[in-house]
Design a protein around this motif. Structure first.
Motif, PDB file in Angstrom:
ATOM      1  N   SER A 189       0.832  -1.196   0.000  1.00  0.00           N
ATOM      2  CA  SER A 189       0.000   0.000   0.000  1.00  0.00           C
ATOM      3  C   SER A 189       0.870   1.250   0.000  1.00  0.00           C
ATOM      4  O   SER A 189       1.912   1.301   0.653  1.00  0.00           O
ATOM      5  CB  SER A 189      -0.923   0.017   1.220  1.00  0.00           C
ATOM      6  OG  SER A 189      -1.827  -1.075   1.156  1.00  0.00           O
TER       7      SER A 189
ATOM      8  N   LEU B  83      -7.428   3.220  -4.439  1.00  0.00           N
ATOM      9  CA  LEU B  83      -7.409   2.620  -5.763  1.00  0.00           C
ATOM     10  C   LEU B  83      -6.697   1.275  -5.687  1.00  0.00           C
ATOM     11  O   LEU B  83      -5.523   1.197  -5.325  1.00  0.00           O
ATOM     12  CB  LEU B  83      -6.683   3.539  -6.755  1.00  0.00           C
ATOM     13  CG  LEU B  83      -6.613   3.015  -8.182  1.00  0.00           C
ATOM     14  CD1 LEU B  83      -8.001   3.060  -8.831  1.00  0.00           C
ATOM     15  CD2 LEU B  83      -5.629   3.825  -9.018  1.00  0.00           C
TER      16      LEU B  83
ATOM     17  N   PHE C  43      -5.145  -1.682  -7.729  1.00  0.00           N
ATOM     18  CA  PHE C  43      -4.679  -2.006  -9.071  1.00  0.00           C
ATOM     19  C   PHE C  43      -4.774  -3.510  -9.279  1.00  0.00           C
ATOM     20  O   PHE C  43      -4.233  -4.295  -8.497  1.00  0.00           O
ATOM     21  CB  PHE C  43      -3.239  -1.550  -9.296  1.00  0.00           C
ATOM     22  CG  PHE C  43      -2.687  -1.979 -10.631  1.00  0.00           C
ATOM     23  CD1 PHE C  43      -3.075  -1.317 -11.789  1.00  0.00           C
ATOM     24  CD2 PHE C  43      -1.816  -3.043 -10.723  1.00  0.00           C
ATOM     25  CE1 PHE C  43      -2.594  -1.726 -13.022  1.00  0.00           C
ATOM     26  CE2 PHE C  43      -1.329  -3.458 -11.962  1.00  0.00           C
ATOM     27  CZ  PHE C  43      -1.722  -2.784 -13.119  1.00  0.00           C
TER      28      PHE C  43
ATOM     29  N   LEU D 134       0.849   7.084 -11.536  1.00  0.00           N
ATOM     30  CA  LEU D 134      -0.444   7.453 -10.948  1.00  0.00           C
ATOM     31  C   LEU D 134      -0.275   8.539  -9.892  1.00  0.00           C
ATOM     32  O   LEU D 134      -1.046   8.601  -8.937  1.00  0.00           O
ATOM     33  CB  LEU D 134      -1.106   6.213 -10.337  1.00  0.00           C
ATOM     34  CG  LEU D 134      -1.437   5.075 -11.304  1.00  0.00           C
ATOM     35  CD1 LEU D 134      -2.017   3.883 -10.545  1.00  0.00           C
ATOM     36  CD2 LEU D 134      -2.419   5.544 -12.371  1.00  0.00           C
TER      37      LEU D 134
ATOM     38  N   THR E   6      -3.416  10.604  -9.236  1.00  0.00           N
ATOM     39  CA  THR E   6      -4.424   9.844  -8.490  1.00  0.00           C
ATOM     40  C   THR E   6      -4.027   9.696  -7.033  1.00  0.00           C
ATOM     41  O   THR E   6      -4.865   9.750  -6.131  1.00  0.00           O
ATOM     42  CB  THR E   6      -4.608   8.458  -9.119  1.00  0.00           C
ATOM     43  OG1 THR E   6      -5.014   8.605 -10.479  1.00  0.00           O
ATOM     44  CG2 THR E   6      -5.646   7.645  -8.363  1.00  0.00           C
ATOM     45  N   ARG E   7      -2.733   9.543  -6.801  1.00  0.00           N
ATOM     46  CA  ARG E   7      -2.254   9.315  -5.454  1.00  0.00           C
ATOM     47  C   ARG E   7      -2.323  10.563  -4.578  1.00  0.00           C
ATOM     48  O   ARG E   7      -2.137  10.480  -3.363  1.00  0.00           O
ATOM     49  CB  ARG E   7      -0.803   8.806  -5.513  1.00  0.00           C
ATOM     50  CG  ARG E   7      -0.324   8.216  -4.208  1.00  0.00           C
ATOM     51  CD  ARG E   7       1.142   7.834  -4.275  1.00  0.00           C
ATOM     52  NE  ARG E   7       1.634   7.474  -2.954  1.00  0.00           N
ATOM     53  CZ  ARG E   7       2.901   7.403  -2.616  1.00  0.00           C
ATOM     54  NH1 ARG E   7       3.841   7.652  -3.500  1.00  0.00           N
ATOM     55  NH2 ARG E   7       3.262   7.078  -1.385  1.00  0.00           N
TER      56      ARG E   7
ATOM     57  N   ARG F  75      -5.831   9.635  -3.029  1.00  0.00           N
ATOM     58  CA  ARG F  75      -6.235   8.237  -2.851  1.00  0.00           C
ATOM     59  C   ARG F  75      -5.022   7.406  -2.433  1.00  0.00           C
ATOM     60  O   ARG F  75      -3.928   7.596  -2.954  1.00  0.00           O
ATOM     61  CB  ARG F  75      -6.805   7.634  -4.146  1.00  0.00           C
ATOM     62  CG  ARG F  75      -8.138   8.188  -4.620  1.00  0.00           C
ATOM     63  CD  ARG F  75      -8.585   7.430  -5.860  1.00  0.00           C
ATOM     64  NE  ARG F  75      -9.735   8.029  -6.507  1.00  0.00           N
ATOM     65  CZ  ARG F  75     -11.004   7.718  -6.259  1.00  0.00           C
ATOM     66  NH1 ARG F  75     -11.267   6.759  -5.377  1.00  0.00           N
ATOM     67  NH2 ARG F  75     -11.989   8.312  -6.891  1.00  0.00           N
TER      68      ARG F  75
ATOM     69  N   LEU G  67      -3.040   3.944  -2.756  1.00  0.00           N
ATOM     70  CA  LEU G  67      -2.918   2.932  -3.804  1.00  0.00           C
ATOM     71  C   LEU G  67      -2.651   1.580  -3.150  1.00  0.00           C
ATOM     72  O   LEU G  67      -1.800   1.470  -2.268  1.00  0.00           O
ATOM     73  CB  LEU G  67      -1.784   3.279  -4.763  1.00  0.00           C
ATOM     74  CG  LEU G  67      -1.822   4.653  -5.431  1.00  0.00           C
ATOM     75  CD1 LEU G  67      -0.669   4.795  -6.424  1.00  0.00           C
ATOM     76  CD2 LEU G  67      -3.158   4.896  -6.120  1.00  0.00           C
TER      77      LEU G  67
END
Length: 298
Positions: free
Chosen positions: A86, A101, A103, A123, A126-127, A130, A132
């Motif tokens: 994570s 998110l 994957f 990403l 996105t990170r 969120r 990952l």
């Protein structure tokens, strides 16, 4: 709904001990992980673990293992340890973060955790808000992997030129793997339930899914079996449930190869550099199938 008390996975470096990425029940020694079905009152528990150096993860990465039964129906017998990586959101505070998110790797058979390092930068946007999450689903990566021994030396080019999934090779592999594993338990449905267990163990109410190729097939199964737990899904190159992989692999590869040969013959630059490309390729394949060959590959 209130999240369970926070308990973090072991960070890659002790300097990152203040990271509060992963939430789960406080780990109690000797407690066996529950299966984490939707109706369970007790979420499954994570086993903290130091991140493996060879994964080349960011310094704030956290790793762990989630123990599940190989047979999710009987919840008895052999147990599997699912490997989890994570990465925390880099900007938003915990209470302001969007669902994490997850994957979902392709293949089937690719290890999601091996992509965590490269995708951390890809990403990056996105990170920002969120977390990952990368999980090696059962039978892949570090999660009780089902690996067939190469039938032939990996140093010889001929090993790579054999028929794709030769039937005798497949039968030999099944017999070998079946000595330790119940191969009927390594299905997409069980992998989807495993992922929902990981979500529960990390303390998340919902998750976002991002997958390509087989990862889209797994995402569809997660949505079908646990619809209330999925916020959004991004699917690239959808593999629908009606697709029976790898039944179409050989035909698809031949179509792609034939098209490549045609494109080269239609391009002056390519046809000048590789005259009679198709015939040359056929001769090479015939030669390496019968005699040793040396090749330099960049």
């Amino acid at each position: 709904m209130t999240r369970p008390p926070a308990a973090r996975l072991e960070p890659r470096s002790s300097l990152c001990a203040s990271s509060a990425l992963l939430s789960a029940l406080l780990t109690l020694p000797g407690v066996v992980a529950a299966q984490g079905a939707e109706g369970d009152s007790r979420p499954p528990e994570l086993i903290r673990q130091v991140c493996a150096e060879e994964l080349a993860l960011p310094p704030d990465a956290e790793c762990g293992q989630l123990e599940v039964f190989e047979n999710r129906t009987t919840v008895q017998g052999r147990k599997l340890k699912l490997h989890v990586v994570s990465l925390p959101a880099v900007e938003a505070e915990r209470d302001q973060r969007k669902p994490p998110l997850f994957f979902l790797a392709g293949g089937p058979g690719d290890a999601a955790t091996l992509t965590a390092g490269p995708l951390a930068s890809i990403l990056g946007g996105t990170r920002s808000d969120r977390d990952l999450v990368f999980v090696d689903i059962r039978g892949t990566g570090r999660s009780a992997p089902l690996f067939c021994r190469p039938l032939g030396s990996p140093e010889r080019l001929q090993t790579s030129m054999k028929y794709l999934l030769d039937l005798d090779d497949v039968r030999s592999c099944l017999a070998e793997l079946g000595q330790n594993a119940d191969l009927s338990q390594y299905t997409t449905s069980y992998a989807a339930d495993d992922l929902n267990d990981v979500r529960a163990a990390l303390g998340y109410e919902r998750m976002a899914l991002f997958g390509g190729s087989y990862g889209t097939r797994l995402a569809q199964e997660v949505m079908r079996r646990h619809p209330k737990r999925v916020e959004i899904a991004v699917l690239l190159g959808i593999a629908p449930p009606s697709m029976f992989a790898p039944s179409g692999f050989a035909r698809s590869q031949q179509v792609a190869l034939d098209r490549l040969i045609d494109l080269c013959s239609e391009s002056p630059d390519c046809s000048d550099a590789y005259p009679d490309f198709g015939d040359q390729l056929a001769r090479v394949v015939d030669r390496v199938s019968t005699e040793p060959a040396t090749a330099t590959i960049t």
